[in-house]
Design a protein around this motif. Structure first.
Motif, PDB file in Angstrom:
ATOM      1  N   LYS A   1      35.705  60.294  26.236  1.00  0.00           N
ATOM      2  CA  LYS A   1      36.836  60.917  25.564  1.00  0.00           C
ATOM      3  C   LYS A   1      37.553  59.896  24.636  1.00  0.00           C
ATOM      4  CE  LYS A   1      36.148  64.788  27.332  1.00  0.00           C
ATOM      5  NZ  LYS A   1      35.208  66.052  26.519  1.00  0.00           N
ATOM      6  N   GLY A   2      37.290  58.642  24.927  1.00  0.00           N
ATOM      7  CA  GLY A   2      37.917  57.455  23.992  1.00  0.00           C
ATOM      8  C   GLY A   2      39.237  56.738  24.303  1.00  0.00           C
ATOM      9  N   MET A   3      39.718  57.318  25.526  1.00  0.00           N
ATOM     10  CA  MET A   3      40.807  56.544  26.131  1.00  0.00           C
ATOM     11  C   MET A   3      40.369  55.023  26.621  1.00  0.00           C
ATOM     12  SD  MET A   3      43.036  57.502  29.441  1.00  0.00           S
ATOM     13  CE  MET A   3      44.105  56.206  30.133  1.00  0.00           C
ATOM     14  N   PHE A   4      39.342  54.828  27.110  1.00  0.00           N
ATOM     15  CA  PHE A   4      38.837  53.286  27.529  1.00  0.00           C
ATOM     16  C   PHE A   4      37.635  53.088  26.648  1.00  0.00           C
ATOM     17  CE2 PHE A   4      39.726  54.731  32.222  1.00  0.00           C
ATOM     18  CZ  PHE A   4      41.055  54.090  31.999  1.00  0.00           C
ATOM     19  N   ALA A   5      37.859  51.769  25.858  1.00  0.00           N
ATOM     20  CA  ALA A   5      36.787  51.328  24.956  1.00  0.00           C
ATOM     21  C   ALA A   5      35.661  50.849  25.813  1.00  0.00           C
ATOM     22  CB  ALA A   5      37.346  50.239  24.141  1.00  0.00           C
ATOM     23  N   GLU A   6      35.999  50.257  27.384  1.00  0.00           N
ATOM     24  CA  GLU A   6      34.925  49.776  28.081  1.00  0.00           C
ATOM     25  C   GLU A   6      35.442  50.210  29.343  1.00  0.00           C
ATOM     26  OE1 GLU A   6      34.872  45.483  27.840  1.00  0.00           O
ATOM     27  OE2 GLU A   6      34.922  45.332  25.466  1.00  0.00           O
ATOM     28  N   VAL A   7      34.457  50.577  30.433  1.00  0.00           N
ATOM     29  CA  VAL A   7      34.495  50.703  31.885  1.00  0.00           C
ATOM     30  C   VAL A   7      33.765  49.840  32.620  1.00  0.00           C
ATOM     31  CG1 VAL A   7      34.493  52.229  33.868  1.00  0.00           C
ATOM     32  CG2 VAL A   7      35.673  53.015  31.666  1.00  0.00           C
ATOM     33  N   HIS A   8      34.147  48.870  33.439  1.00  0.00           N
ATOM     34  CA  HIS A   8      33.532  47.987  34.224  1.00  0.00           C
ATOM     35  C   HIS A   8      33.362  48.088  35.637  1.00  0.00           C
ATOM     36  CE1 HIS A   8      32.982  44.871  30.827  1.00  0.00           C
ATOM     37  NE2 HIS A   8      34.246  45.634  30.438  1.00  0.00           N
ATOM     38  N   GLU A   9      32.388  47.917  36.232  1.00  0.00           N
ATOM     39  CA  GLU A   9      31.995  48.349  37.737  1.00  0.00           C
ATOM     40  C   GLU A   9      32.983  47.694  38.696  1.00  0.00           C
ATOM     41  OE1 GLU A   9      28.314  45.231  38.497  1.00  0.00           O
ATOM     42  OE2 GLU A   9      27.761  47.473  38.377  1.00  0.00           O
ATOM     43  N   ASN A  10      33.342  46.466  38.465  1.00  0.00           N
ATOM     44  CA  ASN A  10      34.488  45.945  39.328  1.00  0.00           C
ATOM     45  C   ASN A  10      35.420  45.018  38.402  1.00  0.00           C
ATOM     46  OD1 ASN A  10      33.301  43.199  38.705  1.00  0.00           O
ATOM     47  ND2 ASN A  10      31.377  43.983  39.729  1.00  0.00           N
ATOM     48  N   ILE A  11      36.577  44.749  39.123  1.00  0.00           N
ATOM     49  CA  ILE A  11      37.605  44.049  38.762  1.00  0.00           C
ATOM     50  C   ILE A  11      37.326  42.622  37.912  1.00  0.00           C
ATOM     51  CG2 ILE A  11      39.961  42.765  39.069  1.00  0.00           C
ATOM     52  CD1 ILE A  11      40.441  45.264  40.818  1.00  0.00           C
ATOM     53  N   ALA A  12      36.361  42.076  38.716  1.00  0.00           N
ATOM     54  CA  ALA A  12      35.965  40.695  38.035  1.00  0.00           C
ATOM     55  C   ALA A  12      35.180  40.648  36.769  1.00  0.00           C
ATOM     56  CB  ALA A  12      34.997  39.852  39.017  1.00  0.00           C
ATOM     57  N   ASN A  13      34.413  41.766  36.499  1.00  0.00           N
ATOM     58  CA  ASN A  13      33.728  42.076  35.255  1.00  0.00           C
ATOM     59  C   ASN A  13      34.715  42.459  34.152  1.00  0.00           C
ATOM     60  OD1 ASN A  13      31.473  41.475  36.570  1.00  0.00           O
ATOM     61  ND2 ASN A  13      30.395  43.253  36.479  1.00  0.00           N
ATOM     62  N   MET A  14      35.893  43.412  34.533  1.00  0.00           N
ATOM     63  CA  MET A  14      36.710  43.748  33.820  1.00  0.00           C
ATOM     64  C   MET A  14      37.614  42.817  33.127  1.00  0.00           C
ATOM     65  SD  MET A  14      39.823  46.288  34.284  1.00  0.00           S
ATOM     66  CE  MET A  14      40.572  45.038  35.634  1.00  0.00           C
ATOM     67  N   ASP A  15      38.023  41.835  34.010  1.00  0.00           N
ATOM     68  CA  ASP A  15      38.986  40.625  33.708  1.00  0.00           C
ATOM     69  C   ASP A  15      38.140  39.568  32.694  1.00  0.00           C
ATOM     70  OD1 ASP A  15      41.097  41.265  34.900  1.00  0.00           O
ATOM     71  OD2 ASP A  15      40.597  40.296  36.903  1.00  0.00           O
ATOM     72  N   GLU A  16      36.949  39.530  33.070  1.00  0.00           N
ATOM     73  CA  GLU A  16      35.947  38.661  32.082  1.00  0.00           C
ATOM     74  C   GLU A  16      36.004  39.297  30.745  1.00  0.00           C
ATOM     75  OE1 GLU A  16      33.766  35.321  30.953  1.00  0.00           O
ATOM     76  OE2 GLU A  16      34.815  35.799  32.689  1.00  0.00           O
TER      77      GLU A  16
END
Length: 258
Positions: A182-197
């Motif tokens: 729906k456009g709320m998240f530009a990206e979704v990552h499988e874990n917090i480490a990848n998100m933080d990177e």
């Protein structure tokens, strides 16, 4: 530079490094938002927006389960008059408006679930990066009010149909994949480490981009929202009156008893 503002049992902290200002908030009740916390968060965003060393802002919360649980139920239970209600909900209005008017891009790091006002804050960011499990829910109708204050930010980000679905089916969680589609998240990552990177990569890239170009681009992105200074506070008055209803008081008491 690091600044920490203690708010009752929670805090709002701000730290700037290499052009990236990280604003973090925390509250022991799943990062819920009492009035003082909203005030400190709004102030931190405003200051970062006027701070020459800040090129980009990362907005995050502490912990790994909830990004923001929305309004503080403890404080909602204490509201006795429409004026008190308006003041409380105006806290969310001020945070969203300060995010909107901030000339720096704001990246939201969404590491956990978002409820109510938390959805609004994430949607008011210019770029939101989430993780699997960062489910969302606009629960306001379930407690007898509605997402009036955060509604414009949510609707702007995900569109009227998706916003209406969230607002009407107030007890149903939507997962992070739904939020990304729906456009709320530009990206979704499988874990917090990848998100933080990913947050780090984008923040560092923007910290080396042209500040004038980014400010001009942000102004274009938010064109047509200039009336929100008035609109969101008018919406706060609606919620402030509804929260006084017997329905709302009973519903909140049931939630707190769970």
């Amino acid at each position: 530079m690091a600044i920490t503002e203690n708010v009752q049992e929670g805090y709002v902290s701000s730290e700037t490094h290499a052009g990236v200002t990280t604003i973090e908030f925390y509250h022991p009740q799943s990062n819920a938002m009492p009035t003082l916390q909203l005030e400190k968060l709004a102030q931190a965003i405003h200051f970062a927006g006027t701070h020459d060393e800040t090129k980009v802002i990362v907005l995050k919360s502490a912990g790994d389960r909830s990004f923001c649980a929305g309004a503080s139920f403890d404080e909602l239970m204490q509201i006795k008059t429409p004026a008190e209600g308006e003041k409380f909900f105006s806290g969310f209005a001020t945070v969203i408006n300060n995010m909107r008017k901030c000339p720096k891009f704001i990246i939201a790091r969404v590491q956990g679930k978002c409820v109510g006002g938390g959805v609004g804050i994430a949607c008011a960011a210019d770029y939101a990066i989430g993780v699997e499990g960062a489910d969302i829910k606009l629960s306001e109708l379930a407690v007898g009010i509605g997402p009036f204050v955060v509604g414009p930010a949510v609707e702007r980000k995900i569109g009227t149909a998706a916003y209406s679905a969230l607002a009407i089916d107030a007890t149903m969680w939507r997962n992070s994949d739904w939020a990304k589609k729906k456009g709320m998240f530009a990206e979704v990552h499988e874990n917090i480490a990848n998100m933080d990177e990913s947050v780090k990569r984008l923040a560092n890239t923007l910290a080396h981009s042209n500040p004038e170009a980014m400010a001009a681009l942000k102004k274009v992105f938010w064109q047509g929202t200039e009336h929100w200074d008035t609109l969101l506070h008018e919406r706060a008055l609606i919620s402030g009156k509804l929260i006084l209803s017997e329905f709302s008081k009973n519903a909140i008491a049931k939630f707190k008893a769970k």
